[in-house]
Scaffold this motif. Structure first.
Motif, PDB file in Angstrom:
ATOM      1  N   ASP A 167      -1.595 -33.376  21.936  1.00 37.51           N
ATOM      2  CA  ASP A 167      -0.355 -34.049  22.328  1.00 37.51           C
ATOM      3  C   ASP A 167       0.662 -33.968  21.183  1.00 37.51           C
ATOM      4  O   ASP A 167       0.285 -33.907  20.012  1.00 37.51           O
ATOM      5  CB  ASP A 167      -0.562 -35.509  22.704  1.00 37.51           C
ATOM      6  CG  ASP A 167      -1.577 -35.710  23.811  1.00 37.51           C
ATOM      7  OD1 ASP A 167      -1.874 -34.728  24.511  1.00 37.51           O
ATOM      8  OD2 ASP A 167      -2.056 -36.854  23.971  1.00 37.51           O
ATOM      9  N   VAL A 168       1.919 -34.000  21.546  1.00 38.83           N
ATOM     10  CA  VAL A 168       2.974 -33.954  20.545  1.00 38.83           C
ATOM     11  C   VAL A 168       4.172 -34.725  21.086  1.00 38.83           C
ATOM     12  O   VAL A 168       4.471 -34.676  22.280  1.00 38.83           O
ATOM     13  CB  VAL A 168       3.358 -32.490  20.197  1.00 38.83           C
ATOM     14  CG1 VAL A 168       3.864 -31.738  21.421  1.00 38.83           C
ATOM     15  CG2 VAL A 168       4.383 -32.442  19.074  1.00 38.83           C
ATOM     16  N   ASP A 169       4.836 -35.490  20.223  1.00 34.82           N
ATOM     17  CA  ASP A 169       6.021 -36.258  20.587  1.00 34.82           C
ATOM     18  C   ASP A 169       7.274 -35.538  20.103  1.00 34.82           C
ATOM     19  O   ASP A 169       7.350 -35.118  18.940  1.00 34.82           O
ATOM     20  CB  ASP A 169       5.975 -37.654  19.962  1.00 34.82           C
ATOM     21  CG  ASP A 169       4.886 -38.521  20.575  1.00 34.82           C
ATOM     22  OD1 ASP A 169       4.381 -38.156  21.667  1.00 34.82           O
ATOM     23  OD2 ASP A 169       4.548 -39.556  19.982  1.00 34.82           O
ATOM     24  N   LEU A 170       8.253 -35.425  20.982  1.00 35.51           N
ATOM     25  CA  LEU A 170       9.510 -34.759  20.672  1.00 35.51           C
ATOM     26  C   LEU A 170      10.667 -35.717  20.957  1.00 35.51           C
ATOM     27  O   LEU A 170      10.575 -36.572  21.842  1.00 35.51           O
ATOM     28  CB  LEU A 170       9.669 -33.491  21.505  1.00 35.51           C
ATOM     29  CG  LEU A 170       8.578 -32.437  21.349  1.00 35.51           C
ATOM     30  CD1 LEU A 170       8.749 -31.332  22.380  1.00 35.51           C
ATOM     31  CD2 LEU A 170       8.598 -31.856  19.940  1.00 35.51           C
ATOM     32  N   LEU A 171      11.753 -35.557  20.215  1.00 35.12           N
ATOM     33  CA  LEU A 171      12.934 -36.405  20.377  1.00 35.12           C
ATOM     34  C   LEU A 171      14.146 -35.523  20.666  1.00 35.12           C
ATOM     35  O   LEU A 171      14.880 -35.124  19.744  1.00 35.12           O
ATOM     36  CB  LEU A 171      13.180 -37.243  19.119  1.00 35.12           C
ATOM     37  CG  LEU A 171      12.081 -38.231  18.734  1.00 35.12           C
ATOM     38  CD1 LEU A 171      12.400 -38.889  17.402  1.00 35.12           C
ATOM     39  CD2 LEU A 171      11.906 -39.295  19.826  1.00 35.12           C
ATOM     40  N   PRO A 172      14.385 -35.182  21.943  1.00 41.89           N
ATOM     41  CA  PRO A 172      15.577 -34.404  22.272  1.00 41.89           C
ATOM     42  C   PRO A 172      16.837 -35.142  21.833  1.00 41.89           C
ATOM     43  O   PRO A 172      16.938 -36.370  21.968  1.00 41.89           O
ATOM     44  CB  PRO A 172      15.510 -34.275  23.798  1.00 41.89           C
ATOM     45  CG  PRO A 172      14.072 -34.499  24.137  1.00 41.89           C
ATOM     46  CD  PRO A 172      13.572 -35.480  23.127  1.00 41.89           C
ATOM     47  N   LYS A 173      17.806 -34.398  21.321  1.00 41.24           N
ATOM     48  CA  LYS A 173      19.054 -35.009  20.863  1.00 41.24           C
ATOM     49  C   LYS A 173      19.999 -35.193  22.050  1.00 41.24           C
ATOM     50  O   LYS A 173      20.176 -34.291  22.847  1.00 41.24           O
ATOM     51  CB  LYS A 173      19.687 -34.136  19.783  1.00 41.24           C
ATOM     52  CG  LYS A 173      18.813 -33.990  18.546  1.00 41.24           C
ATOM     53  CD  LYS A 173      19.411 -33.039  17.548  1.00 41.24           C
ATOM     54  CE  LYS A 173      18.492 -32.851  16.339  1.00 41.24           C
ATOM     55  NZ  LYS A 173      19.034 -31.878  15.366  1.00 41.24           N
ATOM     56  N   PRO A 174      20.604 -36.379  22.176  1.00 43.84           N
ATOM     57  CA  PRO A 174      21.419 -36.656  23.362  1.00 43.84           C
ATOM     58  C   PRO A 174      22.751 -35.930  23.337  1.00 43.84           C
ATOM     59  O   PRO A 174      23.334 -35.678  22.281  1.00 43.84           O
ATOM     60  CB  PRO A 174      21.623 -38.173  23.295  1.00 43.84           C
ATOM     61  CG  PRO A 174      21.495 -38.522  21.839  1.00 43.84           C
ATOM     62  CD  PRO A 174      20.477 -37.557  21.291  1.00 43.84           C
ATOM     63  N   GLY A 175      23.228 -35.593  24.514  1.00 40.20           N
ATOM     64  CA  GLY A 175      24.561 -35.049  24.728  1.00 40.20           C
ATOM     65  C   GLY A 175      25.244 -35.839  25.830  1.00 40.20           C
ATOM     66  O   GLY A 175      24.599 -36.521  26.628  1.00 40.20           O
TER      67      GLY A 175
END
Length: 212
Positions: free
Chosen positions: A138-146
């Protein structure tokens, strides 16, 4: 295509000016096609399933009575799971998304004795976006908001101030920029570095509401 069911508490159909509010929650679900690449780089043509929950609260002020305009703002939470099915070339996997977003909008409305019509639209900004990919360790990602957008066209039918039926056509969207890279491991052993690339989601829908 996907379906949804939900409940709301609102005075947006009030026949007079003043403060307005709405709180709503819903469950949605559906299946669709998936065409792209997976984490291992394999090109995939398969299907995917989505199931999610949304909650939102908005408030604002209405200027005018039978005809006027509104200023509204709000905050919402959206969480969904995407299941990518196995294909002939790759093994599927699941991912969980959670987004906290804010809205700012303007609206106009016309109110008659047995019918009302309202338009509302504005920008929508994800404040925090988080994704957990269930793959290997498993891996956690933080997409940057637009900045994204929303809009509704609402038709209400019923006695003034006590509408019984509403038909709403709506547009909703999310826009995310690429996340920072994170390490993917298998049994604690480094495998590769992964990111969530730029991503957009657009939803067009029609909602039928029965009021009490």
């Amino acid at each position: 295509p996907r379906g949804a069911i939900g409940v709301a508490w609102s005075n947006l159909r009030t026949p007079s000016g003043g403060p307005v509010y709405r709180a709503n929650a819903r469950l949605y679900f559906g299946e669709g096609t998936y065409e792209g690449q997976q984490i291992d780089g394999a090109v995939v043509n398969t299907d995917s399933r989505h199931i999610g929950v949304q909650g939102e609260g908005i408030g604002g002020y209405r200027f005018g009575g039978r005809v006027g305009f509104e200023l509204v703002s709000g905050i919402g939470f959206d969480m969904w799971q995407r299941d990518i099915f196995d294909s002939s070339t790759s093994t599927g996997y699941n991912s969980l998304f959670a987004v906290l977003n804010a809205k700012l909008g303007v609206g106009m409305f016309t109110r008659f004795d047995y019918f009302a019509f309202a338009l509302r639209a504005g920008p929508k900004l994800p404040l925090v976006a988080w994704e957990r990919v269930y793959y290997l360790d498993d891996v956690d990602l933080l997409p940057k908001p637009g900045v994204s957008w929303f809009g509704t066209a609402e038709f209400n039918f019923g006695v003034r101030g006590k509408d019984n039926v509403s038909i709403v056509a709506y547009y909703d969207s999310y826009k995310f920029k690429e996340s920072n890279p994170e390490n993917l491991t298998n049994g604690g052993v480094f495998v590769t570095t992964v990111t969530q690339p730029d991503a957009d989601m657009t939803v067009y829908g029609v909602r039928l509401a029965v009021g009490f």
